[in-house]
Design a protein around this motif. Structure first.
Motif, PDB file in Angstrom:
ATOM      1  N   TRP A  40     -15.752   0.609  -1.227  1.00  0.00           N
ATOM      2  CA  TRP A  40     -14.640   0.348  -1.809  1.00  0.00           C
ATOM      3  C   TRP A  40     -14.040  -0.935  -1.675  1.00  0.00           C
ATOM      4  O   TRP A  40     -14.122  -1.759  -0.616  1.00  0.00           O
ATOM      5  N   VAL A  53      -7.691 -11.862   1.131  1.00  0.00           N
ATOM      6  CA  VAL A  53      -6.548 -10.909   0.776  1.00  0.00           C
ATOM      7  C   VAL A  53      -5.447 -11.023   1.651  1.00  0.00           C
ATOM      8  O   VAL A  53      -5.617 -11.146   2.814  1.00  0.00           O
ATOM      9  N   GLY A  55      -2.556  -9.354   0.961  1.00  0.00           N
ATOM     10  CA  GLY A  55      -1.692  -8.239   1.203  1.00  0.00           C
ATOM     11  C   GLY A  55      -2.246  -7.061   0.664  1.00  0.00           C
ATOM     12  O   GLY A  55      -2.768  -7.029  -0.333  1.00  0.00           O
ATOM     13  N   ILE A  56      -1.784  -5.928   1.213  1.00  0.00           N
ATOM     14  CA  ILE A  56      -2.198  -4.361   0.496  1.00  0.00           C
ATOM     15  C   ILE A  56      -1.126  -3.678   0.746  1.00  0.00           C
ATOM     16  O   ILE A  56      -0.358  -3.571   1.704  1.00  0.00           O
ATOM     17  N   ALA A  57      -0.649  -2.847  -0.542  1.00  0.00           N
ATOM     18  CA  ALA A  57       0.456  -1.680  -0.336  1.00  0.00           C
ATOM     19  C   ALA A  57      -0.102  -0.625  -1.195  1.00  0.00           C
ATOM     20  O   ALA A  57      -0.979  -0.452  -2.001  1.00  0.00           O
ATOM     21  N   VAL A  58       0.672   0.439  -0.789  1.00  0.00           N
ATOM     22  CA  VAL A  58       0.416   1.775  -1.503  1.00  0.00           C
ATOM     23  C   VAL A  58       1.435   2.208  -2.112  1.00  0.00           C
ATOM     24  O   VAL A  58       2.651   2.212  -1.387  1.00  0.00           O
ATOM     25  N   ILE A  64      -3.542   1.748  -4.698  1.00  0.00           N
ATOM     26  CA  ILE A  64      -3.533   0.825  -3.693  1.00  0.00           C
ATOM     27  C   ILE A  64      -3.483  -0.592  -4.456  1.00  0.00           C
ATOM     28  O   ILE A  64      -4.158  -0.842  -5.295  1.00  0.00           O
ATOM     29  N   TRP A  65      -2.574  -1.361  -4.148  1.00  0.00           N
ATOM     30  CA  TRP A  65      -2.253  -2.545  -4.568  1.00  0.00           C
ATOM     31  C   TRP A  65      -2.854  -3.605  -3.891  1.00  0.00           C
ATOM     32  O   TRP A  65      -2.592  -3.919  -2.414  1.00  0.00           O
ATOM     33  N   VAL A  66      -3.574  -4.703  -4.291  1.00  0.00           N
ATOM     34  CA  VAL A  66      -4.028  -5.794  -3.508  1.00  0.00           C
ATOM     35  C   VAL A  66      -3.483  -6.997  -4.190  1.00  0.00           C
ATOM     36  O   VAL A  66      -3.779  -7.374  -5.306  1.00  0.00           O
ATOM     37  N   HIS A  68      -4.770 -10.904  -3.446  1.00  0.00           N
ATOM     38  CA  HIS A  68      -5.843 -12.038  -2.863  1.00  0.00           C
ATOM     39  C   HIS A  68      -5.401 -13.544  -3.328  1.00  0.00           C
ATOM     40  O   HIS A  68      -4.425 -13.802  -4.065  1.00  0.00           O
ATOM     41  N   GLU A  98      -4.461  -3.468  -8.995  1.00  0.00           N
ATOM     42  CA  GLU A  98      -4.089  -2.038  -8.715  1.00  0.00           C
ATOM     43  C   GLU A  98      -5.459  -1.223  -8.836  1.00  0.00           C
ATOM     44  O   GLU A  98      -6.158  -1.241  -9.771  1.00  0.00           O
ATOM     45  N   HIS A 178       6.492 -11.482   4.267  1.00  0.00           N
ATOM     46  CA  HIS A 178       6.500 -10.289   3.731  1.00  0.00           C
ATOM     47  C   HIS A 178       7.875  -9.875   3.521  1.00  0.00           C
ATOM     48  O   HIS A 178       8.853 -10.143   3.924  1.00  0.00           O
TER      49      HIS A 178
END
Length: 246
Positions: A40, A53, A55-58, A64-66, A68, A98, A178
């Motif tokens: 994944w 990377v 940051g990661i958000a849902v 899932i948003w990444v 980088h 996304e 953040h």
């Protein structure tokens, strides 16, 4: 009362609390178990590769948003960009991606634009209840937050690259790490911590400082003798606001 005795009382109280409340103590086998998914996300198109990377958000749809950092790729990771190419692999992916839960790429966008200051070192991503995507940055000149639509249309900038005003400023940021939004209160909590030493609370609709009052008292936190970096903030429905420091 000595500190040691006080700590002893506190430890005893915490230990006895579950029994006094009729709550069974947690067992090791009840703890969540995590397993790495090595495949994944699925392979990216266009010979893309991710850098560091940031940051990661849902989002509300469990996508899932990444975000980088394309600039962190070294030369032998992006040889396909050379003219002529020196290797088959690779080229940097666009900064914001996304994915669905299975790791399929749904969309990607981001980078420099005329209407906003794209961060030099992407750091942090948050998706609000309307699907808008917020990002920050922590390069020495990144003193701004950007807001985009899910499709990547620029909507708002708070702060300005290369311009900061210290931990007491109500209009400028200092390398924000953040952000998080209290949707019910329309309050934007910013961990403004790589240069400044605070969490500042802004109006999520206008970007203006939200004023005085109990929810924003932490906005006045300034530099202490210890180099603590406010790294994330977690507003919730209670009067308590949680802050993670690095």
């Amino acid at each position: 009362m000595s500190i040691q005795r006080t700590l002893s009382y506190l430890i005893a109280a915490v230990s006895l609390a579950p029994a006094m409340l009729g709550v069974a103590p947690a067992r090791a086998e009840d703890a969540p178990k995590f397993q790495v998914e090595p495949f994944w996300p699925k392979p990216l198109p266009k010979n893309w590769i991710l850098g560091q990377v940031g940051g990661i958000a849902v989002d509300k749809d469990d996508n899932i948003w990444v975000v980088h950092r394309p600039a962190t790729l070294v030369d032998d990771e992006k040889g396909a960009m050379q003219d002529p190419p020196t290797t088959k692999c690779c080229t940097p992916a666009l900064p914001v991606l996304e994915f669905d839960a299975d790791g399929n790429l749904l969309r990607a966008w981001g980078g420099s634009g005329e209407a906003y200051d794209w961060p030099k070192m992407e750091h942090g991503v948050f998706v609000d209840q309307d699907g808008n995507v917020w990002i920050a940055g922590n390069d020495a000149s990144d003193h701004q937050i950007l807001k985009f639509s899910p499709e990547g249309k620029f909507l708002q900038q708070i702060g300005k690259a290369g311009s900061t005003g210290g931990s007491n400023s109500e209009t400028q940021l200092g390398r924000p790490a953040h952000l998080q939004i209290d949707e019910a209160a329309n309050e934007l909590y910013v961990a403004d911590g790589y240069l400044n030493r605070r969490v500042i609370v802004l109006d999520s609709r206008t970007g203006a400082y939200s004023g005085t009052g109990a929810p924003t008292a932490i906005a006045r936190t300034t530099t202490s003798s210890r180099p603590i970096i406010p790294h994330r903030s977690y507003p919730n429905s209670s009067p308590i606001r949680c802050i993670a420091c690095g």
